[in-house]
Design a protein around this motif. Structure first.
Motif, PDB file in Angstrom:
ATOM      1  N   LYS A  46      29.006  -9.177  43.750  1.00 37.31           N
ATOM      2  CA  LYS A  46      28.199  -8.547  44.953  1.00 37.31           C
ATOM      3  C   LYS A  46      27.000  -9.324  45.162  1.00 37.31           C
ATOM      4  O   LYS A  46      26.462 -10.002  44.354  1.00 37.31           O
ATOM      5  N   GLN A  47      26.358  -9.096  46.099  1.00 34.77           N
ATOM      6  CA  GLN A  47      25.018  -9.648  46.518  1.00 34.77           C
ATOM      7  C   GLN A  47      24.174  -8.393  45.793  1.00 34.77           C
ATOM      8  O   GLN A  47      24.631  -7.230  45.743  1.00 34.77           O
ATOM      9  N   ILE A  48      22.870  -8.575  45.389  1.00 32.50           N
ATOM     10  CA  ILE A  48      22.199  -7.755  45.179  1.00 32.50           C
ATOM     11  C   ILE A  48      20.761  -7.658  46.072  1.00 32.50           C
ATOM     12  O   ILE A  48      20.486  -8.611  46.789  1.00 32.50           O
ATOM     13  N   VAL A  49      20.409  -6.590  46.430  1.00 36.61           N
ATOM     14  CA  VAL A  49      19.125  -6.308  47.378  1.00 36.61           C
ATOM     15  C   VAL A  49      18.069  -5.844  46.339  1.00 36.61           C
ATOM     16  O   VAL A  49      18.018  -5.068  45.437  1.00 36.61           O
ATOM     17  N   VAL A  50      16.748  -6.343  46.778  1.00 34.60           N
ATOM     18  CA  VAL A  50      15.531  -6.090  45.910  1.00 34.60           C
ATOM     19  C   VAL A  50      14.339  -5.621  46.769  1.00 34.60           C
ATOM     20  O   VAL A  50      14.076  -6.175  47.796  1.00 34.60           O
ATOM     21  N   THR A  51      13.782  -4.437  46.378  1.00 38.25           N
ATOM     22  CA  THR A  51      12.622  -4.046  47.123  1.00 38.25           C
ATOM     23  C   THR A  51      11.610  -3.435  45.947  1.00 38.25           C
ATOM     24  O   THR A  51      11.969  -3.015  44.918  1.00 38.25           O
ATOM     25  N   SER A  52      10.230  -3.643  46.504  1.00 39.56           N
ATOM     26  CA  SER A  52       9.235  -3.186  45.686  1.00 39.56           C
ATOM     27  C   SER A  52       8.193  -2.391  46.287  1.00 39.56           C
ATOM     28  O   SER A  52       8.102  -2.894  47.531  1.00 39.56           O
ATOM     29  N   ASP A  53       7.499  -1.424  45.883  1.00 39.42           N
ATOM     30  CA  ASP A  53       6.599  -0.515  46.635  1.00 39.42           C
ATOM     31  C   ASP A  53       5.752  -0.124  45.435  1.00 39.42           C
ATOM     32  O   ASP A  53       5.857   0.140  44.359  1.00 39.42           O
ATOM     33  N   MET A  54       4.300   0.158  45.772  1.00 33.18           N
ATOM     34  CA  MET A  54       3.361   0.626  44.859  1.00 33.18           C
ATOM     35  C   MET A  54       2.501   1.669  45.384  1.00 33.18           C
ATOM     36  O   MET A  54       2.253   1.840  46.492  1.00 33.18           O
ATOM     37  N   LEU A  55       2.534   2.647  44.625  1.00 28.69           N
ATOM     38  CA  LEU A  55       1.719   4.109  45.172  1.00 28.69           C
ATOM     39  C   LEU A  55       0.376   3.996  44.146  1.00 28.69           C
ATOM     40  O   LEU A  55       0.581   3.622  42.909  1.00 28.69           O
ATOM     41  N   LEU A  56      -0.832   4.097  44.855  1.00 25.42           N
ATOM     42  CA  LEU A  56      -2.289   4.258  44.151  1.00 25.42           C
ATOM     43  C   LEU A  56      -2.628   5.945  44.358  1.00 25.42           C
ATOM     44  O   LEU A  56      -2.666   6.173  45.388  1.00 25.42           O
ATOM     45  N   GLU A  57      -3.204   6.291  43.364  1.00 26.56           N
ATOM     46  CA  GLU A  57      -3.992   7.572  43.424  1.00 26.56           C
ATOM     47  C   GLU A  57      -5.231   7.550  44.354  1.00 26.56           C
ATOM     48  O   GLU A  57      -5.711   6.311  44.447  1.00 26.56           O
ATOM     49  N   GLY A  58      -5.283   8.301  45.064  1.00 27.07           N
ATOM     50  CA  GLY A  58      -6.413   8.459  46.089  1.00 27.07           C
ATOM     51  C   GLY A  58      -6.112   7.774  47.563  1.00 27.07           C
ATOM     52  O   GLY A  58      -6.836   7.733  48.492  1.00 27.07           O
ATOM     53  N   VAL A  59      -4.929   7.009  47.328  1.00 28.93           N
ATOM     54  CA  VAL A  59      -4.634   6.038  48.636  1.00 28.93           C
ATOM     55  C   VAL A  59      -3.265   6.583  49.044  1.00 28.93           C
ATOM     56  O   VAL A  59      -2.981   7.122  50.312  1.00 28.93           O
TER      57      VAL A  59
END
Lengths: 341, 341
Positions: A46-59
């Motif tokens: 298979k191919q793989i997919v990669v994603t990334s997200d950041m959550l910050l308090e106050g934002v």
């Protein structure tokens, strides 16, 4: 407070050990999870997919009204949503967390419990990450990995003229849920004795606090042999996402105002806040629904699907991106999105 | 300041576009990089390794003395170091960044230039991530992905009795480099006219500000057919890492004090700061060297390697983890590591 354990009592390694005890690995592609310098995965053909997200308090979140368990769930869901938007199956996540000293072990466990629940619901293994301290607020950074058969990923760039534009679920609810939470927060700050008025707004408040990635629709589409020509998840707002699809596909689009799916609570709340419901639907964001296009030949497959609305059609690029009303009048759509800076 | 561009002028999408223009993809396994909901990778027959690390301003770095370009380089290098410690080849990274409003576009470009340089040096593709705002300091969260032939990854758990314990490079320098930078910062704050005294401490200051992942040694080991039985990178300090290997391998260890590799500048700085050099070597951390074990039959392959020191041997678990001096006296080793909370 005597039943709460300060983080300093456990230390970093103790905390990691305690959190990891609850983690189970279920994905066949996970060879090794937490506990070494890196996790080991084996996607095979298979191919793989990669994603990334950041959550910050106050934002991105406000702990005055966002329970840690919901926050943990949401942090995973928003990343899984990106995997869904690739027409892929989420398989693993890594989680980096920075915690202020004020956090107790129990609070961190709540946060992880939410992440664990999301992992369970989406069938995802938590395979690694980093826990560290923050001098200020909570920071959560998640990377999600998914699998997709070679060549089967759906990009933003595949929309063709005459394709139908579809969206899952309903829109604008998360944004109005946030308005309600902000209002109740102000009221609470003015009078700490007050009880929040959320009873008849459970649905839209829930859409803000604990959104779901639409993996259910992805599984369903695969079963019904619906393969979108393009897809994106609605995190910044429908208009903004439609602009991405049109720009990357080199096409135009017309959206029919009357076809936009909206919940009754969303309409009521918009009225209450004197907001134009169409603006909330188009630019609200955080719905985490899927916006996608299918060839017109798939019309029969999508028309009666309970979770899918046909909201418009792809046009030639020269026609631009427009919103049409029932009188046949068309107006250029504005993508507002979010200004982070 | 008139030549600097505030972030608000470009906006999020504008910033991302500007940063991405400089990104080149070189890895055959990268099918699609930045620009969709997720990147697409195709590792084929190989296993992949995944690791993730987060750096926060005020906790992991101090921008008063850490140039943004070095910081960008270091943020990538510390993740690549974890990939190296798996005996794998780094291939892709995703980068999440949260920026305060005070940052200029040019400052962010400096940071990215450092990351780009590191990507170039380690042959890694930047394939995705998230740029958002921070109400406080800079946050960098990186996930690194690498490839390794099936079954070839080196874990922490494979050390066997009588294996040789080896370490690359020298130790303690990064920690003493930090002491010097902190001292110069204090001096600068007391007298902003002062010039920092770093001339004869370039090496150890550089070890702190811009460490390298030892991919060079990994490539070299593969060429010489040296395959460690266990391996870990030295981020928290030699003692702490040795404890991880011993715990996960179920063995003990003896380290020979006189064999610990140390640079002359490190010794001089330790003396200057009245610190025990052995403590700095054992518990300093941030060296990003590789600690590994090889079977005693590999002695000839490692003994004359310019970048590898043989510092001890693996013993039976019952013997514990000890530090031996040249008189043959042994003392139990203490793992200090870092207290994040």
């Amino acid at each position: 407070m005597s039943n709460y354990t300060p983080l300093s009592e456990l230390g970093e390694f103790g905390l990691i050990k305690r959190l990891n005890e609850k983690i189970e690995l279920t994905q066949p592609s996970t060879i090794k999870g937490i506990g070494d310098d890196a996790a080991i995965l084996e996607p095979g053909e298979k191919q793989i997919v990669v994603t990334s997200d950041m959550l910050l308090e106050g934002v991105h979140f406000d702990l005055t009204f966002c329970p840690l368990k919901h926050l943990g769930y949401k942090a995973v869901a928003v990343n899984v949503s990106d995997i869904a938007a690739m027409y892929a199956k989420p398989t693993q996540i890594t989680v980096n967390i920075a915690l202020g000293a004020k956090y107790t072990v129990e609070a961190v466990e709540e946060l992880y419990e939410g992440m664990r629940l999301a992992c369970e619901n989406y069938g995802v293994d938590l395979v690694g990450g980093d826990t560290t301290s923050s001098r200020t607020g909570l920071v959560i950074s998640i990377t999600a990995i998914g699998e997709v058969a070679k060549g089967n990923a759906v990009l933003r760039s595949g929309a063709k003229e005459n394709d139908l534009i579809c969206v899952t679920g309903d829109l604008g609810a998360a944004y109005l849920g946030l308005q309600i939470l902000e209002r109740e927060k102000q009221a609470f700050m003015a009078d700490p004795e007050m009880q929040p008025q959320l009873e008849d707004r459970q649905y839209i408040v829930g859409r803000q606090l604990r959104p779901e990635a639409r993996m259910d629709v992805i599984h369903d589409m695969k079963e019904r042999d619906i393969k979108p020509t393009s897809m994106i998840d609605v995190s910044d707002g429908l208009a903004s996402e439609l602009f991405h699809i049109c720009a990357q596909s080199g096409v135009g689009a017309t959206i029919y105002k009357d076809n936009l799916p909206v919940d009754e609570q969303t309409l009521e709340a918009a009225m209450e806040f004197k907001l134009d419901p169409i603006t909330c639907i188009l630019n609200g964001g955080e719905d985490y629904e899927l916006l996608f296009t299918v060839p017109i030949s798939d019309y029969d497959k999508v028309k009666n699907h309970p979770d899918i609305s046909i909201i418009g059609k792809i046009t030639d690029k020269s026609e631009g991106i427009n919103l049409a009303n029932k009188h046949g009048q068309s107006f250029p759509l504005q993508a507002q999105g979010w200004q982070h800076f």
